[in-house]
Design a protein around this motif. Structure first.
Motif, PDB file in Angstrom:
ATOM      1  N   GLU A 261      -7.078  -0.868  -0.099  1.00  0.00           N
ATOM      2  CA  GLU A 261      -6.473  -1.100   1.218  1.00  0.00           C
ATOM      3  C   GLU A 261      -6.750   0.075   2.153  1.00  0.00           C
TER       4      GLU A 261
ATOM      5  N   LYS B 151       6.541 -15.020 -10.310  1.00  0.00           N
ATOM      6  CA  LYS B 151       6.116 -14.598  -8.969  1.00  0.00           C
ATOM      7  C   LYS B 151       6.542 -15.666  -7.982  1.00  0.00           C
TER       8      LYS B 151
ATOM      9  N   GLU C 296      -2.502  10.239  -9.994  1.00  0.00           N
ATOM     10  CA  GLU C 296      -1.554   9.193  -9.574  1.00  0.00           C
ATOM     11  C   GLU C 296      -0.148   9.787  -9.495  1.00  0.00           C
TER      12      GLU C 296
ATOM     13  N   HIS D 214      -6.173  -7.683  -5.269  1.00  0.00           N
ATOM     14  CA  HIS D 214      -6.668  -6.894  -6.400  1.00  0.00           C
ATOM     15  C   HIS D 214      -8.196  -6.928  -6.448  1.00  0.00           C
TER      16      HIS D 214
HETATM   17  C1  LIG Z   1       4.413  -7.984  -4.160  1.00  0.00           C
HETATM   18  C2  LIG Z   1       2.908  -8.040  -4.108  1.00  0.00           C
HETATM   19  C3  LIG Z   1       2.229  -9.078  -4.721  1.00  0.00           C
HETATM   20  C4  LIG Z   1       0.836  -9.135  -4.667  1.00  0.00           C
HETATM   21  N1  LIG Z   1       0.188 -10.136  -5.318  1.00  0.00           N
HETATM   22  C5  LIG Z   1      -1.157 -10.169  -5.363  1.00  0.00           C
HETATM   23  C6  LIG Z   1      -1.833 -11.137  -6.152  1.00  0.00           C
HETATM   24  O1  LIG Z   1      -1.221 -11.952  -6.833  1.00  0.00           O
HETATM   25  N2  LIG Z   1      -3.203 -11.129  -6.152  1.00  0.00           N
HETATM   26  C7  LIG Z   1      -3.909 -10.220  -5.416  1.00  0.00           C
HETATM   27  O2  LIG Z   1      -5.156 -10.245  -5.470  1.00  0.00           O
HETATM   28  N3  LIG Z   1      -3.292  -9.276  -4.670  1.00  0.00           N
HETATM   29  C8  LIG Z   1      -1.930  -9.228  -4.630  1.00  0.00           C
HETATM   30  N4  LIG Z   1      -1.289  -8.257  -3.906  1.00  0.00           N
HETATM   31  C9  LIG Z   1      -2.093  -7.293  -3.117  1.00  0.00           C
HETATM   32  C10 LIG Z   1      -2.724  -6.257  -4.013  1.00  0.00           C
HETATM   33  O3  LIG Z   1      -1.795  -5.857  -4.992  1.00  0.00           O
HETATM   34  C11 LIG Z   1      -3.192  -5.030  -3.212  1.00  0.00           C
HETATM   35  O4  LIG Z   1      -3.922  -5.409  -2.067  1.00  0.00           O
HETATM   36  C12 LIG Z   1      -4.076  -4.124  -4.081  1.00  0.00           C
HETATM   37  O5  LIG Z   1      -3.589  -4.056  -5.395  1.00  0.00           O
HETATM   38  C13 LIG Z   1      -4.138  -2.757  -3.422  1.00  0.00           C
HETATM   39  O6  LIG Z   1      -4.714  -1.838  -4.311  1.00  0.00           O
HETATM   40  P1  LIG Z   1      -4.970  -0.331  -3.882  1.00  0.00           P
HETATM   41  O7  LIG Z   1      -5.477   0.341  -5.092  1.00  0.00           O
HETATM   42  O8  LIG Z   1      -5.783  -0.285  -2.644  1.00  0.00           O
HETATM   43  O9  LIG Z   1      -3.532   0.252  -3.442  1.00  0.00           O
HETATM   44  P2  LIG Z   1      -2.167   0.465  -4.228  1.00  0.00           P
HETATM   45  O10 LIG Z   1      -1.942  -0.576  -5.235  1.00  0.00           O
HETATM   46  O11 LIG Z   1      -1.140   0.672  -3.156  1.00  0.00           O
HETATM   47  O12 LIG Z   1      -2.381   1.843  -5.015  1.00  0.00           O
HETATM   48  C14 LIG Z   1      -2.304   3.082  -4.391  1.00  0.00           C
HETATM   49  C15 LIG Z   1      -1.879   4.099  -5.433  1.00  0.00           C
HETATM   50  O13 LIG Z   1      -1.957   5.407  -4.870  1.00  0.00           O
HETATM   51  C16 LIG Z   1      -0.843   6.162  -5.296  1.00  0.00           C
HETATM   52  N5  LIG Z   1      -0.651   7.246  -4.328  1.00  0.00           N
HETATM   53  C17 LIG Z   1      -0.316   7.148  -3.018  1.00  0.00           C
HETATM   54  N6  LIG Z   1      -0.235   8.355  -2.449  1.00  0.00           N
HETATM   55  C18 LIG Z   1      -0.555   9.260  -3.433  1.00  0.00           C
HETATM   56  C19 LIG Z   1      -0.659  10.667  -3.446  1.00  0.00           C
HETATM   57  N7  LIG Z   1      -0.433  11.383  -2.356  1.00  0.00           N
HETATM   58  N8  LIG Z   1      -0.994  11.287  -4.609  1.00  0.00           N
HETATM   59  C20 LIG Z   1      -1.241  10.533  -5.738  1.00  0.00           C
HETATM   60  N9  LIG Z   1      -1.150   9.188  -5.761  1.00  0.00           N
HETATM   61  C21 LIG Z   1      -0.825   8.551  -4.622  1.00  0.00           C
HETATM   62  C22 LIG Z   1       0.273   5.139  -5.332  1.00  0.00           C
HETATM   63  O14 LIG Z   1       1.337   5.557  -6.125  1.00  0.00           O
HETATM   64  C23 LIG Z   1      -0.434   3.904  -5.876  1.00  0.00           C
HETATM   65  O15 LIG Z   1      -0.388   3.814  -7.281  1.00  0.00           O
HETATM   66  C24 LIG Z   1       0.100  -8.146  -3.965  1.00  0.00           C
HETATM   67  C25 LIG Z   1       0.779  -7.087  -3.351  1.00  0.00           C
HETATM   68  C26 LIG Z   1       2.167  -7.016  -3.434  1.00  0.00           C
HETATM   69  C27 LIG Z   1       2.894  -5.868  -2.811  1.00  0.00           C
END
Ligand SMILES: Cc1cc2nc3c(=O)[nH]c(=O)nc-3n(C[C@H](O)[C@H](O)[C@H](O)COP(=O)(O)OP(=O)(O)OC[C@H]3O[C@@H](n4cnc5c(N)ncnc54)[C@H](O)[C@@H]3O)c2cc1C
Length: 416
Positions: free
Chosen positions: A323, A264, A31, A331
């Protein structure tokens, strides 16, 4: 022992790490920031509408740990709010340390503040991923869970500037698409008017900046719906936001607040001077993103083309979740897709066939679903939740969900 390297420690990466570990592999989770959970540090809403069904499917398949944590860390449970039923709101400060403890207890090796910037390929496989300061992580299989948000250049081009969100690109460096570096093809999500990406749909306010009355109401009920004066209603904002499940008229006519330990606010951004004219918000201040008065992060900038097994097309040993693996919002969606990606990475290292989830399960149906025009989808509302209902997939009956998983031959499938 086979080695699986997961890049990106958001909800998807944490989930992939847990299921990959259960296949018997040595698992490293990399991470770039100092926090796990990525965008999950600012969300909190779980189990609303079809997410309840998907959470229970994961539990029945053996990927229940992260839902146990979000349930245990819930600030409120079983809450209804406009367009949503039986939601729980996890405490956004308490959850990350609990997940980090679990991963460490399970023997997953965490490499924090380590940003992957390149990929070493060997024929159609990834041999290793590397950092700018020349650290190399070799593996037998890899999972790209780097998300689709930002980095700054995209937030400037397609949003209102870097909003200074929880991902903190200026300090930790930009997101890098591992799938693209490995030779896969990425695509972007689009707004209704064709603009690439979409604004994240909520912000966080400092709790102390609300009036005492509003704060108490929020802490008592979990939700507060505050009507906006007519001249402040802006329905145009609804079409810009990622979260289609909240693109309802109530979300333009009111300020809707949710208690996730933090406050929120269910709108992508809100000019501070205007917000302070609303009763109870006279001293309002944004906590995330810091520039929530002007903009929010831009998402869906780099989704990988993948197979139903979550393998990135054209790269034999690279899988993807969250995503990164589709236009999935949430989440629960990230945990669900991360779980199958980590599991199939493990099967790959053992020479087994990948598991393809059937569309008799809500998760399998989500993975197979494509919205016309390439829009974002979620278990929690809009088009895909309607689809779940028409297909009879939506239910909150735990026994029925477990029976469905059993009928598909998938009870505790992630445990082996
Ligand atoms: C403001 C906000 C509120 C939200 N509220 C909700 C909610 O209430 N309920 C809900 O279900 N969803 C909510 N969502 C959506 C949800 O948070 C996301 O769809 C989900 O958490 C995405 O998870 P992920 O693991 O795919 O991506 P991310 O959470 O984007 O995680 C990707 C990770 O990869 C890391 N990364 C990226 N590039 C690199 C690299 N090159 N090397 C190492 N690490 C890297 C990043 O630092 C990050 O930690 C919300 C989103 C936002 C922005």
């Amino acid at each position: 022992m086979a080695k699986i390297v997961i890049i990106g420690g958001g909800w998807a990466g944490c989930s992939a790490a847990l299921t990959a570990k259960k296949t018997g592999a040595d698992v490293q989770l990399i991470e770039r920031t100092d926090l796990l959970l990525g965008l999950g540090n600012v969300g909190g809403i779980m189990r609303n509408n079809g997410r309840f069904t998907a959470a229970e499917e994961n539990i029945a398949m053996g990927a229940g740990e992260l839902f146990e944590i979000t349930d245990q860390c819930a600030a409120h449970r079983n809450v209804d709010f406009p367009g949503h039923r039986h939601a729980s709101f996890y405490h956004v400060i308490k959850t990350e340390p609990a997940v980090r403890r679990l991963l460490t207890e399970r023997g997953i090796s965490l490499r924090m503040m380590t940003r992957i910037t390149d990929v070493i390929r060997e024929e159609d496989r990834v041999k290793a991923v590397t950092t700018a300061d020349e650290k190399t992580f070799e593996g037998d299989a890899f999972v790209d869970c780097t998300g689709t948000t930002g980095p700054m250049g995209n937030c400037m081009e397609y949003g209102n500037g870097c909003s200074m969100c929880i991902l903190r690109c200026p300090a930790f460096g930009p997101r890098v698409s591992i799938s693209e570096k490995a030779g896969g093809c990425d695509y972007m999500g689009k707004r209704a008017d064709g603009t690439p990406g979409a604004f994240s749909g909520s912000c966080k306010l400092e709790k102390e900046s609300l009036s005492e009355e509003l704060r108490q109401r929020l802490e008592r009920d979990g939700v507060a719906v505050v009507p906006l004066p007519e001249e402040m209603i802006n329905e145009g904002k609804l079409s810009k936001k990622v979260c289609r499940q909240y693109a309802l008229p109530q979300y333009a006519a009111n300020v809707i607040l949710i208690d996730t330990g933090a406050v929120k606010m269910m709108t992508p951004f809100f000019p501070l001077e205007q917000l302070r004219q609303v009763q109870g918000f006279e001293n309002a201040r944004f906590a995330d993103p810091y520039a929530g008065g002007k903009g929010n992060s831009i998402r869906y900038m780099a989704v990988a083309e993948r197979e139903p097994s979550m393998r990135v097309k054209g790269v034999a040993n690279l899988f993807c979740g969250g995503e990164k693996s589709g236009l999935f919002i949430g989440h629960t969606e990230a945990i669900s897709t991360g779980a199958i990606a980590g599991h199939n990475a493990g099967r790959y290292t053992r020479g087994g066939h990948p598991l393809i989830l059937p569309d008799t399960l809500a998760i399998g149906a989500l993975l197979a679903y494509e919205k016309a025009g390439g829009g974002m989808i979620t278990f929690a509302g809009d088009e895909f939740f309607q689809y779940m209902q028409t297909q009879g997939l939506y239910t909150t009956d735990r026994e029925k969900i477990a029976a469905r998983v059993e009928a598909a031959g998938l009870s505790r499938v992630y445990d082996c």
